[in-house]
Design a protein around this motif. Structure first.
Motif, short mmCIF file in Angstrom:
data_model
loop_
_atom_site.label_atom_id
_atom_site.label_comp_id
_atom_site.label_asym_id
_atom_site.label_seq_id
_atom_site.Cartn_x
_atom_site.Cartn_y
_atom_site.Cartn_z
N ASP A 1 0.82 -1.21 0.00
CA ASP A 1 0.00 0.00 0.00
C ASP A 1 0.86 1.27 0.00
N GLY B 1 -9.32 -3.08 2.10
CA GLY B 1 -9.95 -2.08 2.94
C GLY B 1 -10.97 -1.25 2.20
N ASP B 2 -11.81 -0.55 2.97
CA ASP B 2 -12.86 0.30 2.41
C ASP B 2 -13.81 -0.46 1.50
N GLY B 3 -14.03 -1.74 1.79
CA GLY B 3 -15.02 -2.51 1.05
C GLY B 3 -14.57 -2.99 -0.31
N ASP C 1 -9.56 -3.70 8.15
CA ASP C 1 -10.37 -2.61 8.71
C ASP C 1 -11.75 -3.08 9.16
N LYS D 1 -14.27 -3.97 7.43
CA LYS D 1 -15.38 -3.66 6.54
C LYS D 1 -15.63 -4.80 5.56
N HIS E 1 -6.55 5.54 -5.37
CA HIS E 1 -6.20 6.78 -4.67
C HIS E 1 -6.67 8.00 -5.47
N ARG F 1 -12.33 6.80 -7.68
CA ARG F 1 -12.87 6.26 -6.43
C ARG F 1 -14.31 6.72 -6.22
N SER F 2 -14.60 7.96 -6.59
CA SER F 2 -15.96 8.47 -6.45
C SER F 2 -16.93 7.71 -7.35
N SER G 1 -17.63 4.44 -5.60
CA SER G 1 -18.44 4.61 -4.39
C SER G 1 -19.90 4.87 -4.72
#
Length: 229
Positions: free
Chosen positions: A52, A128-130, A165, A167, A195, A200-201, A204
């Motif tokens: 990472d 991480g973060d799903g 994490d 998630k 990143h 990423r948006s 999401s």
């Protein structure tokens, strides 16, 4: 292409002593040379992804100069964007994802599934973060496959992948490739794209395929121009 410890340190904005520590203690692949070390760019991309560590656009650009790699958008177009992928646990989700791969006749889907499960048994591929990127140390190489593919899967149900994490995973990438270097390049590029704010948006928000591909193209162009993330 091999690069020096000093070049690695400059690319990753750290000290040469830190790079040497990574080589000696963190298993960064390197070759001894003239009382120092040299590092293969592709090995650096893979190692940085696994740890990472964000890599700069110029490392991708330099790697692209060595081989003609597909862009992230091109690989996504080949692999496809899949929505509401069913499953209630890691096994059933991975089975469903494998079933959607465009596999050559000589590749046994069940064997491929077992390889992925064996990799998960060694340690989760959830980052991480799903998000998870199931992959194996020896990448999924499909003989006769003309182009690398990145499958993007939006899961119907959040799945526990044992992420650090805590998630559950809701987004899953899967790579197939005709050669090892392309696999490593795309694995690193996905990690770097995560990143990027625009890409990423789009993930999401579970944007439509056109918007996700547009975000991927924008990211790729930023890589080319040295402006990401």
């Amino acid at each position: 292409m091999l690069i020096s410890v000093a070049e690695v340190a400059a690319l990753l904005h750290t000290k040469e002593s830190t790079v040497v520590k990574w080589i000696k203690k963190e298993k960064l692949p390197a070759t001894p040379m003239n009382e120092t070390y040299v590092v293969n760019r592709m090995d650096l991309l893979e190692w940085a992804t696994e740890h990472d560590i964000k890599v700069p656009p110029e490392l991708f650009t330099a790697a692209d100069a060595d081989l003609q790699f597909p862009t992230l958008a091109e690989a996504l177009e080949t692999g496809g964007i899949h929505r509401n992928v069913p499953g209630t646990d890691k096994l059933s989700v991975l089975r469903e994802v494998v079933s959607r791969l465009n596999l050559p006749p000589q590749v046994d889907p069940e064997f491929l599934l077992q390889v992925l499960l064996a990799r998960e048994a060694l340690g989760t591929t959830a980052i991480g973060d799903g998000i998870a990127i199931p992959h194996v140390r020896n990448p999924i190489l499909l003989q006769g496959q003309p182009a690398a593919a990145v499958m993007l899967n939006f899961l119907e149900n959040p799945i526990d992948f044992g992420a650090l994490d805590g998630k559950p995973v809701e987004i899953l990438f899967l790579l197939t490739s005709p050669n090892v270097k392309t696999h490593l390049h795309l694995l690193s590029r996905i990690a770097y794209a995560l990143h990027n704010e625009g890409f990423r948006s789009a993930l999401s928000e579970r944007s439509d395929a056109a918007a996700i591909l547009a975000a991927a193209r924008s990211f790729d162009q930023g890589i080319k121009n040295g402006k990401n993330p």
